[in-house]
Write an enzyme that holds these catalytic residues in place. Structure first.
Site, PDB file in Angstrom:
ATOM      1  N   ASP A 164     -40.635 -49.219 118.179  1.00 21.91           N
ATOM      2  CA  ASP A 164     -41.885 -49.967 117.992  1.00 21.91           C
ATOM      3  C   ASP A 164     -41.584 -51.401 117.567  1.00 21.91           C
ATOM      4  O   ASP A 164     -42.241 -52.344 118.012  1.00 21.91           O
ATOM      5  CB  ASP A 164     -42.772 -49.299 116.937  1.00 21.91           C
ATOM      6  CG  ASP A 164     -43.793 -48.372 117.577  1.00 21.91           C
ATOM      7  OD1 ASP A 164     -43.542 -47.921 118.717  1.00 21.91           O
ATOM      8  OD2 ASP A 164     -44.825 -48.092 116.943  1.00 21.91           O
ATOM      9  N   TYR A 174     -38.504 -34.548 112.268  1.00 19.19           N
ATOM     10  CA  TYR A 174     -39.869 -34.280 112.746  1.00 19.19           C
ATOM     11  C   TYR A 174     -40.065 -32.810 113.121  1.00 19.19           C
ATOM     12  O   TYR A 174     -41.190 -32.339 113.217  1.00 19.19           O
ATOM     13  CB  TYR A 174     -40.210 -35.152 113.962  1.00 19.19           C
ATOM     14  CG  TYR A 174     -40.343 -36.630 113.666  1.00 19.19           C
ATOM     15  CD1 TYR A 174     -40.322 -37.110 112.361  1.00 19.19           C
ATOM     16  CD2 TYR A 174     -40.495 -37.543 114.688  1.00 19.19           C
ATOM     17  CE1 TYR A 174     -40.431 -38.457 112.085  1.00 19.19           C
ATOM     18  CE2 TYR A 174     -40.608 -38.907 114.427  1.00 19.19           C
ATOM     19  CZ  TYR A 174     -40.575 -39.352 113.121  1.00 19.19           C
ATOM     20  OH  TYR A 174     -40.686 -40.688 112.860  1.00 19.19           O
ATOM     21  N   LYS A 207     -27.417 -43.451 109.558  1.00 23.91           N
ATOM     22  CA  LYS A 207     -27.418 -43.787 108.134  1.00 23.91           C
ATOM     23  C   LYS A 207     -26.268 -43.005 107.495  1.00 23.91           C
ATOM     24  O   LYS A 207     -26.446 -42.226 106.556  1.00 23.91           O
ATOM     25  CB  LYS A 207     -28.786 -43.419 107.533  1.00 23.91           C
ATOM     26  CG  LYS A 207     -29.025 -43.898 106.128  1.00 23.91           C
ATOM     27  CD  LYS A 207     -29.304 -45.378 106.010  1.00 23.91           C
ATOM     28  CE  LYS A 207     -29.447 -45.767 104.549  1.00 23.91           C
ATOM     29  NZ  LYS A 207     -29.402 -47.209 104.316  1.00 23.91           N
ATOM     30  N   ASP A 212     -30.827 -49.581 108.560  1.00 22.39           N
ATOM     31  CA  ASP A 212     -31.474 -50.694 107.851  1.00 22.39           C
ATOM     32  C   ASP A 212     -30.972 -52.026 108.404  1.00 22.39           C
ATOM     33  O   ASP A 212     -31.741 -52.973 108.614  1.00 22.39           O
ATOM     34  CB  ASP A 212     -31.264 -50.585 106.332  1.00 22.39           C
ATOM     35  CG  ASP A 212     -29.863 -50.163 105.940  1.00 22.39           C
ATOM     36  OD1 ASP A 212     -29.083 -49.734 106.818  1.00 22.39           O
ATOM     37  OD2 ASP A 212     -29.528 -50.252 104.745  1.00 22.39           O
ATOM     38  N   ASP A 236     -38.048 -43.877 116.505  1.00 23.62           N
ATOM     39  CA  ASP A 236     -39.508 -44.066 116.457  1.00 23.62           C
ATOM     40  C   ASP A 236     -39.803 -45.460 115.892  1.00 23.62           C
ATOM     41  O   ASP A 236     -40.578 -46.248 116.450  1.00 23.62           O
ATOM     42  CB  ASP A 236     -40.089 -42.966 115.556  1.00 23.62           C
ATOM     43  CG  ASP A 236     -41.605 -42.934 115.540  1.00 23.62           C
ATOM     44  OD1 ASP A 236     -42.221 -43.708 116.289  1.00 23.62           O
ATOM     45  OD2 ASP A 236     -42.163 -42.143 114.771  1.00 23.62           O
TER      46      ASP A 236
END
Ligand code: NAD
Length: 357
Positions: free
Chosen positions: A249, A138, A189, A221, A245
């Site tokens: 959520d 980001y 990852k 994942d 992020d």
């Protein structure tokens, strides 16, 4: 101990007022805590033409911790970008170097039917996601758009983390786990990304300093899948900005209503900004309908993490559990047919439960 209070906009002032009543009870018992309020977001713009007025920033800097309601609302949607309420919040996070975002997802057994998952999968869920907040793809440079060798337009971003950045967020994860169930799952990852390989090596090395915490690793994942398959396997999850992020959520939905979930954003010295994860809910503003529990639970986190008073945090959380067990419900957590109470009445119930504890 000084707490800066930033009520913000929409339902912010109503829900923060209920948290302040909790502070009043504690102060009445002799707890040495002071509060001072300042306008922020749209209210900052109305008061001083700036979503983060200079005096508000000075108060936030001088306080030991900050409790915020929420910012934003339709009235401010047409302002130029730098004047928008959320810009004030972003500037505040940056100025205070709040790099660690902690989001607990707790499903009180009484609310198990409010979740979209089967009650047996989520009842009693109690996990914390620790998300890095100021780095990763980001913020990475270079980024932008360009023409590739074939002449096609392409967009690109850069993921990166340095060892010190990984270490400081991993420490927050280890510390949180140490104070809870002593299990930390680091999500990355590392099967694909070099950034993640360095992340995994660094977290693994740090684990030697926290022998009482059991560290595991999981690919993002798989973590996304495990959160809906068997979320209770987790205690604390630590991860980077982008993975966090998305996973935070996802985890918030396990817990039913957005009106129940607190959050903390911490700096390197455990000073923090505490706020419910929801927004300013303009549809409910001024109607005495908003659920104040996420804000009251944010106050509990504030005592635990920034004021080193886990005992006070525990008491506030126990009071919330008690009002839920007594059957008190605002509209967002009521099942069809259940009696619904307002924001202030929910505050009354928490205050009564706290006084009894
Ligand atoms: P929202 O979280 O305000 O509302 C989403 C839905 O949840 C609405 O139906 C609302 O009524 C409900 N809800 C939210 N909080 C509740 C509570 N405490 N009790 C009961 N129900 C609750 O999100 P939105 O509608 O997308 O955004 C509204 C405004 O809030 C926008 O201006 C947005 O920019 C802002 N916002 C601010 C923050 C923040 O301050 N950190 C976060 C998200 C959105």
């Amino acid at each position: 101990m000084k707490i800066a209070i930033l009520p913000g906009d929409g339902i912010g002032p109503e829900i923060v007022a209920q948290a302040l009543r909790v502070v009043e009870v504690l102060r009445g018992e002799g707890l040495a805590v002071t509060t001072e309020s300042a306008p922020m977001g749209g209210a900052g713009h109305d008061a001083a033409g700036d979503p983060l007025p200079e005096a508000t920033l000075a108060l936030a800097r001088s306080a030991d911790a900050i409790l915020m309601g929420a910012v934003g609302g339709p009235k401010y949607d047409t302002l130029p970008r730098e004047k928008r309420p959320e810009q004030g919040l972003l500037r505040l996070r940056k100025d205070l170097a709040l790099f660690a975002n902690l989001r607990p997802a707790i499903l009180y057994p009484e609310l198990a039917a409010a979740s979209t998952l089967k009650p047996e999968v989520v009842a009693g869920l109690d996990i914390v996601i620790v998300r890095e907040l100021t780095g990763d793809i980001y913020f990475g440079q270079p980024r932008g758009r360009r023409k590739n060798a074939a002449g096609d337009d392409e967009g690109f971003d850069t993921m990166h983390y340095s060892v010190p950045e990984i270490e400081r967020i991993a420490r927050v994860g280890f510390e949180a786990a140490r104070k809870r169930g002593k299990k930390l799952c680091s999500v990355d990852k590392a099967n694909v990304l070099d950034t993640s390989i360095l992340w995994r090596e660094t977290v693994t090395r740090l684990a030697a300093q926290y022998p009482e915490v059991a560290l595991s690793h999981m690919y993002v994942d798989n973590a996304a899948m495990q959160l809906v398959r068997n979320p209770k396997q987790f205690d604390v999850i630590v991860t980077g900005n982008m993975f966090g992020d998305i996973l935070s959520d996802e985890a918030s939905m396990l817990a039913g209503s957005i009106g129940m979930l607190p959050s903390a954003s911490l700096d390197a010295r455990q000073k923090g900004l505490y706020e419910p994860i929801h927004g300013s809910a303009p549809d409910l503003a001024g109607r005495d309908q908003a659920n104040p529990l996420a804000t009251i639970l944010s106050l509990a986190m504030l005592f635990r993490y920034s004021l080193a008073r886990a005992d006070v945090g525990d008491r506030i959380e126990a009071a919330v559990r008690k009002v839920l067990a007594q059957g008190h419900r605002t509209g967002d957590i009521a099942l069809p047919g259940e009696q619904v109470i307002g924001t202030r009445a929910m505050g009354d119930a928490v205050v009564a439960a706290l006084r009894d504890s």
